[in-house]
Design an enzyme around this catalytic site. Structure first.
Site, PDB file in Angstrom:
ATOM      1  CB  CYS A   1      88.845 -30.998  66.319  1.00 23.45           C
ATOM      2  SG  CYS A   1      89.063 -32.339  67.504  1.00 23.45           S
TER       3      CYS A   1
ATOM      4  CG  ASP B   1      29.901 -24.727  90.075  1.00 22.49           C
ATOM      5  OD1 ASP B   1      28.800 -25.204  90.430  1.00 22.49           O
ATOM      6  OD2 ASP B   1      30.826 -25.390  89.565  1.00 22.49           O
TER       7      ASP B   1
END
Lengths: 179, 510
Positions: free
Chosen positions: B82, B326
Site C-alpha cells: 500500500c 556523610d
C-alpha cells in the site's frame, strides 16, 4: 437530669484523652531514651586530647628552608587535592621582635587578594609554580617573601590576615589555599 | 483521542467473524467513484475503510487472502504494498529479530506474535495498554492524502458529512485491528494502565522524506500532526483544475519496502516511599566507588534497592533521598525520607508487598539500615519530598571536645543563642567539586550537656537550617566558617562524631 449525663460523658471523654496523652508521652520518652543510648554508645574510651580536624583530614607536610634558610612553611594536603599553605611556627619571621606586623598580597604581577575564582571549574584561578611569590610578610625591621612551594592554581587567600596580621602570631594561622 | 478509540472498541459489539461477503457489502455501500479511484491508486483495503471514517472490529476480521477488488472481483490490492501505510495495515513488515519480511493474513496472526513475546517475559498483569509508533513519512502521507481528498471530493455531499469526523488515523486503524485478538489471547481487557505493549514501526527512507521538507521550516511540524500541509496545498492549487492530477507526485517513488517492525512490553515505574535510618558509621548513602574500590562496607541505596528489585522482578532502581549525610554520620530518630523508583517490574507490588519488604530489610542480621513506613506512593510523593527541601530544619547531636574546660556560663551562653547567623565558605573537603561561595545559614538553637563526667567533652544538640555544614561549624574550617563553636567559646573545638537526630519534614511519617 440530662446535664448530669452530659457531664459524665464529657468527663469520660477527657479521661480518655488524658490516657492517650500519657501513652504518647510514654512512647516519646521511650524513644528518646533509646536515642540517648545510641548517641552515647561510644563514649567509653575517649582520648584526653583527640586529633585535630587538620590532623584527621589532611596530610601534613613541611617545607624547611625553602629557597632561603629558616623560611619554614607547612602544606596541609587534603585527599581531594586541595592544599593549604602557611608559615610554620619555626619560620624566621616569628623570631623577630613583635612578630608579624603586616601582610601584603600584592607581589609579583598581581594582587593575590583580588583573585575572584568562580564556579565548579574554578575559573580565573591563577596558575602558580613552586617558586611563585604568594605574599610578603613584614615585621618591625624586616620583610620576607612567602613562596608557593607547590605547583597548582590559587583558589583563595586568607583575607582576614590583611586586617589582622597578628592572627599569624597566634597558633591558628592560615595563609592561602591552592588547588 | 486514543482513549476514545479504545473505549469505542470495547463498547462495540463482539467481533463476530465478518464474512468476506459482509466486507463486499460494506465496500459497495461506499461512493463508488472515490472507491475505485483509490483502489486504482494502490491503496490497501483497510486504508480505504479508514479514509471513509469506518471504525470497529471489521479491521480485525478481514482476511487479506480473501479480499477482492470491488470493480472486477479479481485482482486484490493486497499483493502490492500500500502506498499510504507502506504495509502497516496489511500486516507486512520486516522483523528486526528474525531478519526477514513477514506477510500475515489476519490481525490474529500478528497478535499471536505479540502475545508470545509478552508471555516470555513473565509479566503479571490484569490489563494492557497498546502504544503504536509510526514513521513521520507515513503521517505525511496521511496528511497529503487527506488534503487531496478535500480538494477532489470537497463538493460531494458524502464528503461534507464525513468532514466532521475525518478519516480514521493509521494508528487507530491498527488498534482496531489488534486490540480484540490481543484481548482474547491475553485474557484481559485493554485500558490505560501501567503495563504497556509498544509497537514501533520505522522506515529507512522515512528520515529522508522528513529531511526533504525541512527546508520548508514550520510547515514540517504541522504535517506530522496530520493537518493540511502547505506544500500539499501549494501543489494542489496549481493543479486542482487538472483532472489528470498525478497522484504519484505526492508520494515519492521507491518507497516500496515495508517498514521495520519491532515490539516489546514494559511497565511504567513504581515508586516506594518511606524513611530510612542508618546505624553504621561505615555505610554510605549511595554506592561509592573510587578506582574500582568500594568506599565503606555497603550503601543504603543498595541495601534497600536490591531487596525491592529482587522481590518485584524489576530491571533497575533509582534511589532519591531528601538530603544526604556523610558516610561516618549516623541517621537516627524518625529517619530520612526517600523514594525508590523501580523500573519495569514483572510483578505488581501491593501495600502488603511493601510491608513484607520492610520487615525483610529490618530483619537483616547486621542491622546496618532500618526502613520505616515503606509504602507505594504516586506522583504526590515527589511533591511532598521536594517541597520546602531548602527550608526544612534538621536536628543533630555532635560529640564535641574543647581545648579548655567549660563552665556553667559557657553552657548558658551557647543555649542563649537563638537563630544564630553563620557565614560558611564552601568547606575545604568539598571545595574541589562545589563552587567557592559564602553561604549564610541559621542555627536555630543549641544545647550542650556533659558527657562521661568530663569537663572537656560534650554532647552538642543543635537545630539548623537545611544545608548547614555541622562539622565545619564546630571546628571552624581554619576560620572559613564564622562564627563557630570554637570562636564562640574562645578556644579550639573538635568534633568526634555526628548523628542526625531528626529531619523535620511532614512526609512518610506513617
Amino acid at each position: 437530669m440530662s446535664d448530669h449525663i452530659t457531664e459524665e460523658s464529657n468527663f469520660s471523654e477527657t479521661k480518655e484523652k488524658e490516657k492517650e496523652k500519657e501513652k504518647q508521652k510514654e512512647q516519646d520518652e521511650a524513644e528518646d531514651e533509646e536515642l540517648r543510648k545510641l548517641l552515647l554508645s561510644d563514649v567509653q574510651n575517649l582520648p584526653s586530647t583527640p586529633p585535630s580536624a587538620v590532623e584527621s583530614n589532611f596530610a601534613i607536610y613541611f617545607a624547611l628552608d625553602f629557597m632561603k634558610p629558616r623560611h619554614d612553611q607547612y602544606v596541609y594536603r587534603h585527599a581531594n587535592g586541595l592544599c593549604v599553605i602557611g608559615l610554620a611556627p619555626s619560620h624566621v619571621a616569628f623570631k623577630d621582635e613583635g612578630g608579624i606586623t603586616a601582610i601584603d598580597f600584592n607581589v609579583g604581577k598581581s594582587d593575590r587578594s583580588g583573585v575572584k575564582v568562580t564556579g565548579k571549574r574554578k575559573k580565573n584561578a591563577q596558575h602558580f609554580e613552586s617558586n611563585t611569590a604568594l605574599c610578603k610578610v613584614s615585621t618591625k625591621n624586616d620583610s620576607y617573601i612567602v613562596r608557593c612551594c607547590v605547583k597548582g592554581s590559587l583558589l583563595e587567600v586568607n583575607q582576614q590576615l590583611i586586617k589582622q596580621p597578628e592572627l599569624l602570631n597566634a597558633s591558628i594561622g592560615k595563609d592561602t589555599l591552592l588547588l | 483521542m486514543e482513549q476514545k478509540a479504545e473505549e469505542e472498541i470495547s463498547n462495540a459489539f463482539p467481533p463476530s467473524s465478518f464474512s468476506s461477503s459482509d466486507l463486499k457489502q460494506l465496500l459497495h455501500s461506499l461512493p463508488s467513484n472515490a472507491l475505485n479511484h483509490f483502489f486504482s491508486l494502490g491503496v490497501c483495503v483497510r486504508c480505504i475503510l479508514r479514509l471513509f471514517g469506518i471504525k470497529g472490529p471489521i479491521y480485525a476480521s478481514i482476511d487479506n487472502g480473501s479480499v477482492e477488488n470491488p470493480v472486477d472481483s479479481t485482482t486484490s490490492n493486497e499483493t502490492k504494498l500500500c502506498n499510504i501505510c507502506l504495509g502497516i495495515l496489511q500486516f507486512r513488515f520486516y522483523d528486526d529479530k528474525e531478519k526477514r519480511i513477514f506477510q500475515k493474513d489476519t490481525a490474529y496472526d500478528v497478535a499471536l506474535l505479540i502475545a508470545d513475546m509478552v508471555r516470555q517475559d513473565g509479566y503479571q498483569f490484569d490489563s494492557f495498554s497498546l502504544e503504536v509508533s509510526i514513521p513521520p513519512l507515513i503521517l505525511q502521507n496521511e496528511a497529503s492524502l487527506w488534503s487531496y481528498m478535500q480538494s477532489k471530493y470537497g463538493s460531494e455531499p458524502w464528503f461534507r458529512e464525513k468532514i466532521h469526523t475525518g478519516c480514521v488515523s493509521i494508528k487507530d486503524a491498527l488498534k482496531f485491528s489488534l486490540i480484540n485478538p490481543l484481548e482474547k489471547l491475553l485474557d484481559c481487557k485493554s485500558s490505560l494502565c501501567p503495563f504497556r505493549i509498544r509497537l514501533t514501526y520505522t522506515h529507512t527512507k522515512a528520515s529522508e522524506g522528513v529531511a526533504k521538507c525541512s527546508d520548508n521550516g514550520g510547515s514540517c511540524k504541522r504535517r506530522k500532526t496530520g493537518e493540511s500541509d502547505s506544500i500539499g496545498e501549494g501543489t494542489l492549487s496549481s493543479s486542482v483544475e487538472d483532472e489528470s492530477f498525478d497522484f504519484s507526485k505526492l508520494f515519492p517513488k521507491s518507497e516500496n519496502e515495508p517498514c521495520n517492525f519491532s515490539y516489546n512490553c514494559s511497565r511504567t515505574p513504581f515508586y516506594f516511599g518511606g524513611r530510612y535510618l542508618k546505624y553504621s558509621r561505615n555505610v554510605s548513602q549511595t554506592r561509592w566507588i573510587i578506582d574500582d574500590e568500594r568506599m565503606g562496607e555497603a550503601s543504603v541505596e543498595e541495601i534497600i534497592g536490591i531487596k525491592v528489585l529482587q522481590a518485584c522482578g524489576g530491571d533497575n532502581y533509582k534511589f532519591h533521598a531528601a538530603g544526604r549525610e556523610d558516610i561516618d554520620v549516623r541517621m537516627l530518630g524518625p529517619g530520612r525520607p526517600f523514594i525508590l523508583e523501580v523500573q519495569n517490574t514483572r510483578l505488581v507490588p501491593t501495600e502488603q508487598f511493601a510491608n513484607d519488604i520492610e520487615k525483610m530489610i529490618n530483619k537483616e542480621e547486621n542491622k546496618l539500615v532500618r526502613v520505616n513506613n515503606l509504602k507505594l506512593v504516586g506522583s504526590d510523593g515527589w511533591n511532598l519530598m521536594r517541597e520546602g527541601e531548602g527550608e526544612k530544619q534538621k536536628q543533630y547531636a555532635a560529640l564535641v571536645w574543647t581545648s579548655r574546660p567549660l563552665k556553667d556560663e559557657d553552657f548558658q551562653q551557647v543555649s542563649s543563642l537563638k537563630d544564630l547567623k553563620v557565614a560558611q565558605r564552601t568547606p575545604i573537603r568539598v571545595l574541589h567539586r562545589r563552587s567557592p561561595l559564602e553561604r549564610e545559614k541559621i542555627i536555630h538553637w543549641m544545647k550542650m550537656e556533659t558527657v562521661a563526667g568530663s569537663s572537656q567533652y560534650f554532647l552538642l544538640h543543635l537545630c539548623t537550617q537545611a544545608g548547614t555544614y555541622i562539622k565545619e561549624f564546630v571546628h571552624g574550617d581554619l576560620g572559613r566558617t564564622h562564627p563557630s563553636i570554637g570562636s564562640i567559646l574562645g578556644c579550639r573545638a573538635e568534633i568526634l562524631q555526628l548523628d542526625v537526630t531528626d529531619i523535620k519534614m511532614e512526609c512518610f511519617l506513617t
